[in-house]
Design an enzyme around this catalytic site. Structure first.
Site: not given
Ligand SMILES: NC(=O)c1ccc[n+]([C@@H]2O[C@H](COP(=O)([O-])OP(=O)(O)OC[C@H]3O[C@@H](n4cnc5c(N)ncnc54)[C@H](O)[C@@H]3O)[C@@H](O)[C@H]2O)c1
Length: 255
Positions: A160, A164
Site C-alpha cells: 500500500y 501511494k
Molecule cells: N479510508 C482511509 O482511511 C483512507 C486513507 C487514505 C487514503 N484512502 C484512499 O481513499 C480511497 C478510497 O478509500 P475508502 O476508504 O473509501 O475505501 P473503500 O474500500 O470503502 O472503497 C474503495 C472503492 O474503490 C473501489 N474499487 C476497488 N477496486 C476497484 C476496481 N478494480 N475498479 C473499480 N473500483 C474499485 C471499491 O469498489 C470501492 O468503491 C482509496 O484510494 C484509499 O487508498 C483511504
C-alpha cells in the site's frame, strides 16, 4: 467611484463535469455527492454494475458507468462513455483503491499485483485516458487519492505504501507535462478516514487508540475532511496549484 474588486475565489463547480472512480461506497461515494453539492455534474464509476442504478438515484444529475479500474480497456471504455454523455470531462478524481495488507514476509505475487493494478496502474491509465481530452480542450483538474502512507511507513502496509508513494511521483510528473495545457494535477493524502474499507479495523478499540495516539489532532477523519481538499483542488481557487500533495492528516506526518 472606485472599482470593487473581490479577492475571495470561488469554490463552486457549476457547469463542470467530474468523473469519480470507485464511487460505489466510502470516500468515492462521498466525494461524488460533495462535488454534486457544489454544482458539478458527476460521472460515478464503479466496478460493481449492480451499484450503478442506485448511484444515479443517490447523486443528483449523475451518470453511472461501469469501470474496473484495474483494467486499461475498461478504463478507456468508461472514459469514452462519459465524454459521449456529457461532452467533456473537466475534473477527474482518481479514488478507486484497495487497502488490504499483510506483513512484508507474507505478501504474495497475487497480493502485489491486485493492489498495484488498482492503486497505481489504474490511477495512471485513468489519468492518461482523461487527460487526452483535457489537454486538447486546454482545461482540466486531476486529483489523485494518495494517503499519509505515501510519505511515512506503516507497519504491514508495504505494498500500500509503495503504491501511494508511486501516486505522488506520478502526480508530479503529470503536473510537469500537462500544466502548460491548463491541466493541474495534485494529490490528497488523508490519514485514517472512517469508511467501509477501514470500519472493521477502526471499530477495534485497541487499533483505534493506536491510530489516535499518532494523530496530534486526536481525531479519525471523516469523508467531508477529504471533500474539502478535493473541492479546493478541483476549483478555480487552486488554478496555480499543481504537482502538490495536500495532507489531511491531523498532523500525523508533521511529526
Ligand atoms: N479510508 C482511509 O482511511 C483512507 C486513507 C487514505 C487514503 N484512502 C484512499 O481513499 C480511497 C478510497 O478509500 P475508502 O476508504 O473509501 O475505501 P473503500 O474500500 O470503502 O472503497 C474503495 C472503492 O474503490 C473501489 N474499487 C476497488 N477496486 C476497484 C476496481 N478494480 N475498479 C473499480 N473500483 C474499485 C471499491 O469498489 C470501492 O468503491 C482509496 O484510494 C484509499 O487508498 C483511504
Amino acid at each position: 467611484m472606485t472599482d470593487i474588486k473581490t479577492y475571495a475565489p470561488s469554490f463552486r463547480l457549476d457547469g463542470r463535469v467530474a468523473l469519480v472512480t470507485g464511487a460505489s461506497r466510502g470516500i468515492g461515494f462521498g466525494l461524488a455527492h460533495a462535488l454534486a453539492e457544489v454544482g458539478a455534474r458527476v460521472a460515478v464509476c464503479a466496478r460493481d454494475e449492480r451499484a450503478l442504478a442506485s448511484l444515479e438515484a443517490d447523486i443528483p444529475g449523475s451518470f453511472a458507468v461501469a469501470m474496473d479500474a484495474s483494467r486499461v480497456e475498461s478504463i478507456q471504455a468508461a472514459v469514452a462513455r462519459v465524454e459521449e454523455h456529457f461532452g467533456t470531462i473537466d475534473i477527474l478524481v482518481n479514488n478507486a483503491g484497495l487497502g488490504a495488507n499483510h506483513p512484508a514476509l507474507e505478501v504474495s505475487e497475487q497480493d502485489w499485483d491486485e493492489m498495484m493494478n488498482v492503486n497505481l496502474k489504474g490511477s495512471f491509465f485513468c489519468a492518461q485516458a482523461v487527460a487526452r481530452g483535457m489537454v486538447q480542450r486546454g482545461y482540466g483538474r486531476i486529483v489523485n487519492m494518495s494517503s499519509q502512507a505515501s510519505v511515512v511507513g506503516i507497519v504491514d502496509h508495504a505494498v500500500y505504501c509503495a503504491s501511494k508513494g508511486g501516486i505522488n511521483q506520478l502526480t508530479r510528473v503529470m503536473a510537469l507535462e500537462w500544466s502548460k495545457h491548463g491541466v493541474t494535477v495534485n494529490a490528497v493524502a488523508p490519514t485514517f478516514i472512517y469508511t467501509p474499507g477501514t470500519a472493521e479495523r477502526l471499530d477495534d478499540p485497541d487499533y483505534r487508540e493506536n491510530v489516535l495516539r499518532r494523530i496530534p489532532a486526536r481525531q479519525i477523519g471523516d469523508i467531508s475532511d477529504v471533500a474539502g481538499a478535493v473541492i479546493y483542488l478541483a476549483s478555480d481557487a487552486a488554478k496555480l496549484v499543481t504537482g502538490s500533495l495536500l495532507v489531511v492528516d491531523g498532523g500525523w506526518t508533521a511529526q
